[in-house]
Design an enzyme around this catalytic site. Structure first.
Site, PDB file in Angstrom:
ATOM      1  N   CYS A   5      -7.895  -9.475  10.039  1.00  0.00           N
ATOM      2  CA  CYS A   5      -6.837  -8.787   9.293  1.00  0.00           C
ATOM      3  C   CYS A   5      -6.746  -7.340   9.746  1.00  0.00           C
ATOM      4  O   CYS A   5      -7.671  -6.804  10.356  1.00  0.00           O
ATOM      5  CB  CYS A   5      -7.111  -8.850   7.781  1.00  0.00           C
ATOM      6  SG  CYS A   5      -8.583  -7.941   7.266  1.00  0.00           S
ATOM      7  N   ASN A  34      12.278 -13.028  -0.396  1.00  0.00           N
ATOM      8  CA  ASN A  34      12.135 -12.584   0.985  1.00  0.00           C
ATOM      9  C   ASN A  34      13.513 -12.234   1.540  1.00  0.00           C
ATOM     10  O   ASN A  34      14.384 -13.100   1.654  1.00  0.00           O
ATOM     11  CB  ASN A  34      11.480 -13.693   1.815  1.00  0.00           C
ATOM     12  CG  ASN A  34      11.245 -13.283   3.256  1.00  0.00           C
ATOM     13  OD1 ASN A  34      11.536 -12.165   3.657  1.00  0.00           O
ATOM     14  ND2 ASN A  34      10.709 -14.203   4.046  1.00  0.00           N
ATOM     15  N   CYS A  74      18.779   4.072  15.359  1.00  0.00           N
ATOM     16  CA  CYS A  74      18.399   3.058  14.381  1.00  0.00           C
ATOM     17  C   CYS A  74      17.139   2.360  14.886  1.00  0.00           C
ATOM     18  O   CYS A  74      16.647   2.633  15.981  1.00  0.00           O
ATOM     19  CB  CYS A  74      19.537   2.072  14.145  1.00  0.00           C
ATOM     20  SG  CYS A  74      19.753   0.834  15.448  1.00  0.00           S
ATOM     21  N   LYS A 124       4.040  -8.808  -7.222  1.00  0.00           N
ATOM     22  CA  LYS A 124       3.906  -7.359  -7.068  1.00  0.00           C
ATOM     23  C   LYS A 124       5.017  -6.604  -7.791  1.00  0.00           C
ATOM     24  O   LYS A 124       4.770  -5.543  -8.383  1.00  0.00           O
ATOM     25  CB  LYS A 124       3.893  -6.993  -5.584  1.00  0.00           C
ATOM     26  CG  LYS A 124       2.600  -7.357  -4.878  1.00  0.00           C
ATOM     27  CD  LYS A 124       2.599  -6.896  -3.428  1.00  0.00           C
ATOM     28  CE  LYS A 124       1.264  -7.188  -2.763  1.00  0.00           C
ATOM     29  NZ  LYS A 124       1.238  -6.778  -1.339  1.00  0.00           N
ATOM     30  N   GLY A 141       0.796  -1.222   0.000  1.00  0.00           N
ATOM     31  CA  GLY A 141       0.000   0.000   0.000  1.00  0.00           C
ATOM     32  C   GLY A 141       0.824   1.265   0.000  1.00  0.00           C
ATOM     33  O   GLY A 141       0.511   2.219  -0.708  1.00  0.00           O
TER      34      GLY A 141
END
Length: 404
Positions: A250, A150, A226, A127, A83
């Site tokens: 969700c 990943n 960090c 994507k 998104g």
């Protein structure tokens, strides 16, 4: 049995033929009816309808950016094309960034349609592939590199590390900026570890699970905190995020909040890349009250990331810029009882006569248009005395008027 197998093979062959002849636009690539424009070698400030960069180059004319075309020399890595990440990639592409490197291992699903950028016909595609096809059509001048894996696994982390270290606009050079647009803490920690190890500046971004708040954080290793310096509870307690997710539940998602967060992210990325304005170290957004907190987080000397400690020591060892402070001259009051510095003069104090200006030496043939007459102190006193002697009372003047 063999006859049934032959029929199935024939059906498969027909489907393959149909897929090959299907318009390419159905899988996110421009078809013949939507021809992509040709590449543009140099950005132009010419104001014509056919120039996609005229409004961007106007930033130079308005003295916002010195040299906007420098953006073509920049490479940005975006981790997570969801998104926030997809909208971030879209904005940077429209701004004419030189190179985009996209990382994601997820596929486009129909439940992504409440967000921006992706379209239903791209469902099922990875994507990064769907994003690359759309972005290349929007701006073919942008070099787009995709990585569908990943980054949190051991073997893929090294690949990710090498890519951001050597995938810059110039081969072998690091990227100019890393943008984290992921939705889990494990990926954020992986990005944090990589950027601390290679000393790369990066932005962390996120949207809350209730979809009404978001934030961005600019992390400069050694200078600012960090992600491991002040970790959230899930990270600090080593809790497995997967155990927190429940079946059928969700996180909420609003395209408005994600669009605002992506806008903040790209705006500050542009300010950093093109060196204009002030880059926010931390900028939050609360949609319920339209609250925008800003702050700077200092690094933690006891950070668990050893590379962060190394970067802190390197930053502290750098020579600090010398700031020359002008010493303010304090003006003491002329009188102790008078804080405004007003000088008091006695009534019987003699008034000082102004020194007459010296007449400048004129060259031959030149003269002043006006010369002030010289007045001596004796002449002034005589004039005052004569004026005093000639003074007549008001009654005498009235009597003289009546007798006329």
């Amino acid at each position: 049995m063999s006859h049934a197998i032959d029929e199935l093979q024939a059906i498969i062959a027909d489907l393959k033929t149909e897929l090959e002849t299907e318009p390419k636009s159905s899988v996110g690539v421009a078809s013949n009816s939507r021809l992509a424009r040709d590449r543009i070698d140099r950005m132009s400030a010419e104001v014509v309808d056919s120039n996609p960069y005229s409004r961007l180059m106007a930033l130079q004319r308005m003295n916002i950016v010195k040299d906007y075309e420098r953006i073509r020399d920049k490479a940005v890595a975006i981790v997570g094309v969801g998104g926030v990440g997809s909208v971030t990639a879209d904005m940077l592409t429209r701004c004419g960034i030189g190179k985009l490197i996209l990382f994601d291992y997820d596929k486009v699903e129909l439940d992504n349609m409440n967000r921006l950028f992706f379209t239903p016909d791209q469902a099922g595609l990875s994507k990064v592939a769907a994003a690359a096809a759309t972005l290349s059509f929007i701006n073919p001048d942008v070099e787009i590199e995709t990585h569908n894996y990943n980054i949190t696994t051991v073997e893929n982390f090294d690949r990710f590390l090498d890519t951001i270290s050597q995938g810059g606009r110039i081969a072998g050079q690091p990227v100019d900026l890393v943008l984290s647009c992921v939705d889990n803490f494990e990926a954020r920690m992986a990005i944090n570890a990589a950027c601390n190890e290679r000393n790369l500046n990066w932005f962390e971004s996120g949207v809350s699970e209730n979809a009404v708040s978001g934030h961005i954080q600019f992390i400069r290793p050694g200078d600012t905190a960090c992600f491991a310096c002040a970790p959230p509870l899930v990270v600090a307690e080593n809790i497995d995020e997967k155990t927190l997710k429940r079946e059928g539940v969700c996180a909420a998602s609003l395209p408005t909040t994600m669009g605002i967060t992506a806008g903040f992210l790209v705006q500050n990325a542009l300010k950093y890349l093109l060196n204009f304005g002030e880059v926010s170290d931390y900028l939050g957004y609360n949609a319920l009250s339209d609250f925008f907190p800003k702050m700077t987080l200092k690094p933690n000397p006891q950070c668990d990331d050893r590379n962060c400690i190394v970067r802190q020591k390197e930053f502290q060892a750098r020579p600090k810029p010398v700031v020359i402070e002008e010493k303010a001259v304090s003006e003491e009051p002329l009188h102790a009882t008078n804080e405004w510095g007003i000088e008091l003069v006695a009534e019987d104090a003699p008034q000082s006569n102004p020194t007459p200006a010296e007449t400048p030496v004129m060259g031959e043939g030149l003269r002043l248009a006006y010369e002030a007459p010289e007045k001596s102190s004796e002449t002034s006193e005589e004039t005052v005395t004569a004026a005093t002697a000639d003074e007549t009372s008001l009654e005498d003047l009235m009597a003289q008027m009546k007798s006329m």
